[in-house]
Design an enzyme around this catalytic site. Structure first.
Site, mmCIF file in Angstrom:
data_model
loop_
_atom_site.group_PDB
_atom_site.id
_atom_site.type_symbol
_atom_site.label_atom_id
_atom_site.label_comp_id
_atom_site.label_asym_id
_atom_site.label_seq_id
_atom_site.Cartn_x
_atom_site.Cartn_y
_atom_site.Cartn_z
ATOM 1 N N LEU A 318 0.847 -1.192 0.000
ATOM 2 C CA LEU A 318 0.000 0.000 0.000
ATOM 3 C C LEU A 318 0.884 1.243 0.000
ATOM 4 O O LEU A 318 1.386 1.667 1.045
ATOM 5 C CB LEU A 318 -0.928 -0.003 1.222
ATOM 6 C CG LEU A 318 -1.850 -1.229 1.337
ATOM 7 C CD1 LEU A 318 -2.712 -1.122 2.589
ATOM 8 C CD2 LEU A 318 -2.723 -1.359 0.099
ATOM 9 N N GLU A 319 1.091 1.821 -1.175
ATOM 10 C CA GLU A 319 1.995 2.962 -1.311
ATOM 11 C C GLU A 319 1.301 4.294 -1.033
ATOM 12 O O GLU A 319 1.920 5.347 -1.167
ATOM 13 C CB GLU A 319 2.617 2.950 -2.711
ATOM 14 C CG GLU A 319 3.446 1.704 -2.961
ATOM 15 C CD GLU A 319 4.110 1.688 -4.324
ATOM 16 O OE1 GLU A 319 4.178 2.758 -4.965
ATOM 17 O OE2 GLU A 319 4.545 0.611 -4.752
#
Length: 494
Positions: A318-319
């Site tokens: 999850l950037e």
């Protein structure tokens, strides 16, 4: 001597400073300061020293780049702690002696070296080391506890916890006192849950979309890859929910590729001894787990996809931010449903693992008992500080990879939970591309302290888990250079 001073205190945190002074007439070849902080206080970061901890006990050693401390000279290191109103440290020792007495041997005993792990079980570890001329005994300190003195150069530690990283320091002694403390030596006891993954393995991401890289069916993944992360599971309008299906654009580019064919390819890879997991997120991913309800929905939907497609686990990529508390709940719930063979990996950006206060780092530490591996993306990040806090290392270098991996290795993760994530070659990233040979050098630097650049880690981590690349498709675009270079090297490390 070593003296502590509180430089500042702002209520929610404080800054401390320790000054080490060599009051003897001989050079001090290395120093080791240890002390305890009261319950409820912690030290997340330090500079001009290499820090490790065990509970409330902290150990600081001179950086590898620091010169010997001349007679009469002093050197200082600092650290930030929390919360504020810090009352001070206790039980301070310098090179194994009380901080008011340096414990240096005027007879000139040398530092203990050549420490090796002869064997390890889940509860014991057999150590050996090189003899120090003139020594009549050796003091062995495990994880900062009281020292045990032996007369030989071998000793077996017992009563250890399974699958746990331990740190040992060994100091030579004679009738006059102790010599300088040896460099800390880290090892991990047996008993880790690793499924059928090798001791050192290669991970690659497989694209479920079309971009300039080569499009591949899952069946085309070569044998060099041990763990394949399918990129990506996507969000829905329901918070926490994850869905997956073969991308229509990819299916067309491949001349027709159905969900049924994809499922069959997953099973074919598993029959070849591979593990296949679903990666959630990516650069454009919008999966959010920010409540207990979303955590439950995440676990339920990912487990349903695992049963439907045959995935062995999940990768958290999850950037766009995550909530460590609720994602931790989600992954524990998933583990309760999927069982102990569940593979959990994480692919944080470098900025996400700069300190234990970052949400990604907090998540990794909070699920350490069920976490398989963290393969940080050592690219697309610019220059960053390493664990020595010396200066910002430039991406695309062995120093950058090793100094940043050291942050994780020295702040709570086991070496078998740390892997190096690098681009597969030109086109795969905007920055940080290195030749595969540099990845091998970084692995050797961390595992054996050989092949390093200017940064040398404070200890060897022979259990460093392996490497990850973005991506299998980009590897194909670059004539499989990454996998054909790195995988044989990983096999040679076992």
């Amino acid at each position: 001597t070593a003296t502590f001073a509180k430089v500042s205190d702002w209520g929610s945190g404080f800054e401390g400073k320790v000054t080490v002074t060599n009051g003897t007439s001989t050079t001090m070849n290395g120093w080791n300061v240890q002390f305890d902080v009261p319950a409820g206080f912690s030290i997340p970061s330090a500079w001009d020293a290499v820090m490790s901890r065990s509970g409330q006990h902290y150990m600081f050693t001179n950086p590898s780049w620091a010169p010997a401390l001349a007679a009469g000279a002093s050197v200082s290191f600092g650290f930030n702690g929390s919360p504020g109103n810090f009352p001070g440290v206790s039980g301070c020792t310098l090179n194994g002696a009380p901080c008011g007495d340096s414990g240096e041997d005027p007879g000139g005993l040398g530092k203990v070296g050549g420490i090796t792990l002869a064997s390890a079980t889940a509860t014991s570890a057999a150590l050996s080391w090189s003899a120090v001329p003139g020594a009549t005994g050796y003091r062995i300190r495990l994880d900062g506890a009281a020292a045990v003195t032996v007369t030989g150069t071998t000793h077996t530690l017992t009563g250890l916890d399974a699958c746990t990283l331990h740190t040992v320091t060994i100091t030579a002694t004679d009738a006059s006192g102790d010599g300088p403390a040896g460099d800390p030596f880290g090892f991990t006891t047996a008993g880790c849950q690793s499924g059928t993954l090798p001791r050192h393995f290669l991970t690659g991401y497989w694209h479920n979309f079309v971009n300039p890289a080569v499009e591949l069916k899952l069946s085309a993944v070569p044998d060099e890859y041990d763990l394949i992360a399918v990129a990506f599971g996507e969000a829905t309008a329901t918070p926490g929910e994850v869905v997956f299906g073969v991308d229509p654009g990819l299916a067309t580019a491949l001349g027709g590729y159905t969900d049924a064919q994809f499922r069959a390819d997953v099973q074919a890879l598993k029959q070849r001894g591979k593990k296949v997991i679903l990666s959630v997120g990516g650069e454009a991913g919008r999966v959010q787990v920010a409540s207990a309800a979303a955590a439950t929905r995440f676990a339920d939907s990912v487990y349903a996809l695992m049963r439907s497609y045959g995935f062995d686990g999940v990768d958290i990529d999850l950037e766009n931010g995550l909530n460590a508390t609720y994602m931790g709940q989600a992954l524990r719930s998933l583990r309760a449903q999927a069982g102990s063979e569940l593979i959990i990996t994480m692919a944080p950006q470098t900025i996400d693992m700069q300190s234990t206060g970052m949400e990604y780092f907090k998540l990794a530490l909070s699920i350490k008992d069920i976490l398989t591996v963290v393969h940080t993306q050592f690219y697309n990040s610019g220059s960053m500080l390493g664990c020595d806090q010396a200066f910002a290392y430039a991406q695309g270098t062995v120093d950058f990879i090793t100094a940043l991996a050291c942050i994780q290795l020295e702040n709570g993760l086991r070496p078998d939970q740390v892997a190096l994530g690098l681009p597969a070659g030109p086109g795969a990233a905007n920055g940080g591309v290195v030749p595969p040979s540099a990845v091998n050098r970084a692995l050797d630097c961390l595992a054996k302290r050989t092949g390093c650049g200017t940064f040398v880690p404070p200890r060897a981590y022979p259990d460093i888990r392996g490497a990850m690349t973005w991506s299998i498709n980009w590897d194909a675009s670059n004539s499989w250079s990454f996998s054909k270079t790195v995988k044989p090297h990983l096999q040679g490390m076992s």
